[in-house]
Design an enzyme around this catalytic site. Sequence first.
Site, short mmCIF file in Angstrom:
data_model
loop_
_atom_site.label_atom_id
_atom_site.label_comp_id
_atom_site.label_asym_id
_atom_site.label_seq_id
_atom_site.Cartn_x
_atom_site.Cartn_y
_atom_site.Cartn_z
N ASP A 9 -3.17 12.13 -48.47
CA ASP A 9 -4.31 12.69 -47.77
C ASP A 9 -3.90 12.88 -46.31
O ASP A 9 -3.65 11.89 -45.60
CB ASP A 9 -5.49 11.72 -47.90
CG ASP A 9 -6.73 12.17 -47.16
OD1 ASP A 9 -6.67 13.11 -46.34
OD2 ASP A 9 -7.78 11.53 -47.38
N ILE A 10 -3.81 14.10 -45.86
CA ILE A 10 -3.31 14.41 -44.51
C ILE A 10 -4.14 13.73 -43.43
O ILE A 10 -3.64 13.43 -42.35
CB ILE A 10 -3.21 15.93 -44.29
CG1 ILE A 10 -2.28 16.26 -43.11
CG2 ILE A 10 -4.58 16.57 -44.14
CD1 ILE A 10 -1.90 17.72 -43.02
N ASN A 23 -10.50 28.20 -41.29
CA ASN A 23 -10.97 29.58 -41.38
C ASN A 23 -11.10 30.13 -39.96
O ASN A 23 -10.99 29.38 -39.00
CB ASN A 23 -12.30 29.67 -42.16
CG ASN A 23 -13.39 28.82 -41.54
OD1 ASN A 23 -13.66 28.93 -40.34
ND2 ASN A 23 -14.02 27.97 -42.33
N GLY A 31 -11.95 22.25 -48.77
CA GLY A 31 -10.56 21.83 -48.87
C GLY A 31 -10.12 20.95 -47.73
O GLY A 31 -10.86 20.09 -47.25
N ASP A 33 -9.66 21.69 -44.66
CA ASP A 33 -10.46 21.93 -43.46
C ASP A 33 -11.68 21.01 -43.43
O ASP A 33 -11.94 20.31 -42.44
CB ASP A 33 -10.88 23.40 -43.42
CG ASP A 33 -11.54 23.82 -42.13
OD1 ASP A 33 -11.38 23.14 -41.10
OD2 ASP A 33 -12.23 24.87 -42.15
N SER A 122 -2.94 28.02 -47.28
CA SER A 122 -3.36 29.16 -48.11
C SER A 122 -3.25 28.93 -49.62
O SER A 122 -3.57 29.82 -50.39
CB SER A 122 -2.61 30.45 -47.74
OG SER A 122 -3.07 30.95 -46.50
N GLY A 124 -4.93 26.84 -51.51
CA GLY A 124 -6.19 26.44 -52.15
C GLY A 124 -7.03 27.66 -52.48
O GLY A 124 -6.58 28.57 -53.19
N VAL A 125 -8.22 27.70 -51.91
CA VAL A 125 -9.15 28.79 -52.22
C VAL A 125 -8.64 30.16 -51.76
O VAL A 125 -9.12 31.18 -52.24
CB VAL A 125 -10.56 28.54 -51.66
CG1 VAL A 125 -11.18 27.31 -52.28
CG2 VAL A 125 -10.56 28.46 -50.15
N TYR A 126 -7.67 30.19 -50.85
CA TYR A 126 -7.13 31.48 -50.41
C TYR A 126 -6.17 32.08 -51.44
O TYR A 126 -5.75 33.22 -51.31
CB TYR A 126 -6.45 31.36 -49.05
CG TYR A 126 -7.43 31.29 -47.88
CD1 TYR A 126 -8.79 31.07 -48.06
CD2 TYR A 126 -6.99 31.45 -46.59
CE1 TYR A 126 -9.67 31.01 -47.00
CE2 TYR A 126 -7.86 31.39 -45.50
CZ TYR A 126 -9.20 31.17 -45.72
OH TYR A 126 -10.07 31.12 -44.66
#
Length: 173
Positions: A9-10, A23, A31, A33, A122, A124-126
């Site tokens: 976990d960053i 974003n 995510g 972010d 990028s 993940g959801v991207y």
Amino acid sequence: MPIAVIAADITTLAADAIVNAANEALLGGGGVDGAIHRAAGPALLAACRALPEVAPGVRCPTGEARITPGFALPARWVIHTVGPVWHGGGRDEAALLADCHRNALRLARGHGLRRIAFPAISCGVYGYPAPLAAGVALGTLREVLERDPAFDIVLCCYSEPMRAVFQAALTSA
């Protein structure tokens, strides 16, 4: 070259800076972010809101980077960068993803930071395909390290399968 790939976990890493896959509004999201904003506390959102908009609703265009303190995070700083949304590779996605890594390290250098942790920007959801993103990330990081070998870089993947993809890209090049 000092690049390590880990699954973690960053938000728990004690680094000079962690990189946030943000974003363009820099006001939190899902995510990594969302996790960074939750762990850093409300002061991070306030600091992001204080950054000037360069266009309506845009504080950080895709490929660029901004820096804020880390607040409640173990990392002293958060470098926010906006990765490209994957559209099949024909919209300069690779160049923009490379710019994310290059510009994050440029900010780190300017602030005297050396130990930097990157997420899988990028992926993940991207929708950026992880093997392609890993190749771009590692190629760019190696390029920067050739000029500035003092960086200590960690590629921090949230899952073991993602770590395996980035580790394979690291060992194959």
